[in-house]
Design an enzyme around this catalytic site. Sequence first.
Site, PDB file in Angstrom:
ATOM      1  N   LYS A 156       0.850  -1.182   0.000  1.00 30.32           N
ATOM      2  CA  LYS A 156       0.000   0.000   0.000  1.00 30.32           C
ATOM      3  C   LYS A 156       0.893   1.242   0.000  1.00 30.32           C
ATOM      4  O   LYS A 156       1.469   1.615   1.018  1.00 30.32           O
ATOM      5  CB  LYS A 156      -0.917   0.054   1.222  1.00 30.32           C
ATOM      6  CG  LYS A 156      -1.894   1.226   1.198  1.00 30.32           C
ATOM      7  CD  LYS A 156      -1.858   1.992   2.503  1.00 30.32           C
ATOM      8  CE  LYS A 156      -2.626   3.287   2.438  1.00 30.32           C
ATOM      9  NZ  LYS A 156      -2.070   4.286   1.507  1.00 30.32           N
ATOM     10  N   GLU A 170       9.268   2.178  11.339  1.00 31.33           N
ATOM     11  CA  GLU A 170      10.253   3.249  11.269  1.00 31.33           C
ATOM     12  C   GLU A 170       9.474   4.560  11.229  1.00 31.33           C
ATOM     13  O   GLU A 170       8.660   4.778  10.328  1.00 31.33           O
ATOM     14  CB  GLU A 170      11.161   3.090  10.042  1.00 31.33           C
ATOM     15  CG  GLU A 170      12.144   1.947  10.175  1.00 31.33           C
ATOM     16  CD  GLU A 170      13.040   2.031  11.394  1.00 31.33           C
ATOM     17  OE1 GLU A 170      13.315   3.173  11.865  1.00 31.33           O
ATOM     18  OE2 GLU A 170      13.450   0.982  11.915  1.00 31.33           O
ATOM     19  N   CYS A 188      12.912  11.732   7.118  1.00 30.97           N
ATOM     20  CA  CYS A 188      12.883  11.384   8.535  1.00 30.97           C
ATOM     21  C   CYS A 188      14.239  11.601   9.188  1.00 30.97           C
ATOM     22  O   CYS A 188      14.331  11.793  10.400  1.00 30.97           O
ATOM     23  CB  CYS A 188      12.407   9.948   8.728  1.00 30.97           C
ATOM     24  SG  CYS A 188      13.392   8.714   7.878  1.00 30.97           S
ATOM     25  N   GLU A 246       8.565  16.873  15.291  1.00 30.98           N
ATOM     26  CA  GLU A 246       9.034  16.745  13.917  1.00 30.98           C
ATOM     27  C   GLU A 246       8.202  17.657  13.013  1.00 30.98           C
ATOM     28  O   GLU A 246       6.981  17.528  12.950  1.00 30.98           O
ATOM     29  CB  GLU A 246       8.915  15.293  13.445  1.00 30.98           C
ATOM     30  CG  GLU A 246       9.481  15.071  12.054  1.00 30.98           C
ATOM     31  CD  GLU A 246       9.430  13.619  11.627  1.00 30.98           C
ATOM     32  OE1 GLU A 246      10.407  13.141  11.028  1.00 30.98           O
ATOM     33  OE2 GLU A 246       8.409  12.952  11.899  1.00 30.98           O
TER      34      GLU A 246
END
Length: 487
Positions: A179, A254, A288, A389
């Site tokens: 996906k 992750e 990231c 973040e």
Amino acid sequence: MTGSSNRTYLDYIGGQWTVSASGETEGSINPANRREIVGFVQKSVQADLDAAAAAAKEASRSWARLSGAARGDYLYKAANALERRLNEVAEMMTREMGKTLPEAKGETARGVAILRYYAGEGMRKVGDVIPSTDSEGLMFTTRAPLGVVGVITPWNFPVAIPVWKIAPALVYGNTVVFKPAQETAVTAALVMECFHEAGLPAGVINMVTGRGTVIGQGIIDHPDIQGITFTGSDQVGKQVGLGALKRGAKYQLEMGGKNPVIVAADADLDLAVEATISGGLRSTGQKCTATSRVIIHSDVYEPFKKKLLDKVSAIRVGSGLDGDTWMGPCASQSQLDTVLGYIERGKQEGAVLLCGGKQPQAEELQDGYYVEPTVFEAVTRGMTIAQEEIFGPVLALMKADSLEEAIELANDVRFGLSASIFTRDIGSMLSFIREMDAGLVRINAESAGVELQAPFGGMKQSSSHSREQGQAAIEFFTSIKTVFVKA
């Protein structure tokens, strides 16, 4: 819509391009020009996912029975197909996601390299002989695939991240239900076309596009999917982990990062500035592993800041297809809104805006999701922009009076993905390596560097404490089976 493509990209199920049971599609928008649709992707539903999972389950036993070398041959063919189409895939990535064309070409080339690397893994050992207490017995280990693996990937690396999950899953004998992020599902479909060209048996790899609340949640809950590998936000990642744990599926997460760069008093400032800008602002900060916090020794704070601002002010923002562009747009309207919201929060909480912080005013940029590269100073550890973040081109400058204080500041977040330091002192390097709570630590190099042959993953809230890439990938995608034989 100007320059729009009317092509609809279908699901790939059981070796066939398949129309969704929903009959619904949505346009994938070029973030550099919101009036352009690069293609249409399907809004698939549970029935489509069920068909993909059934196809993968049907193919799993015969695929697992192939030798690792035979499975690797298919990956070599997929690598060759992707290499042939590198320019096409990279251009679509730039049009669909926004990163510059050179970055997109580099990422696609990396996808080729990952496929070839894992093709070779099919020839490596999968176990060890272990001495038995029975002198007439033979004891050894081998590895068994999980079965069907669900692969859920983000929009920021629409080739590299899917490939670095799919390739090891396949070579170690699993079948896949993939996906992709809906924002970059057209690019994902081109990658799937390369797997199709490689001639993998029907059902070995399947792709279903659709919303995370439908297809992503469906993968989490599906009883025929034995493993889930996910990259994305920590909030969604925790939902994946909880759902998988509830039904006993193996999972790999992750997630986010709030990655620091430490600039020591003895650092090469020119090198540190270049790496901070590259690590923090390339791909519009949408990595990231992107540099987010810059912790600078007070003795060199002012000269570092001046060099940094001189370089940042010269960055050219524009379409990633323009050869003069250094930094492209944010990937979507929602991502732009998120970045602008964090910038406003930084100002409200007392951080000092040194440059950027708004949408550019140039007329040719008004139809894109652009934001200026942004630098704050006077950032304290409790501020939102020092803790959360942002996933955008925002750097937060912080002062430290010693290496010990710098490392303590660097560790004072819930994330622990990557970190780097700039210093000439071997003692400082060793202290940083020993004390830094991050899965990837780099010395005199930007925080965003990841190599395909090395384990990758984070500490603390950045991951589920597993590792991707390199030979470490086998640990997630297989289970150890201990064998005892006595004639």
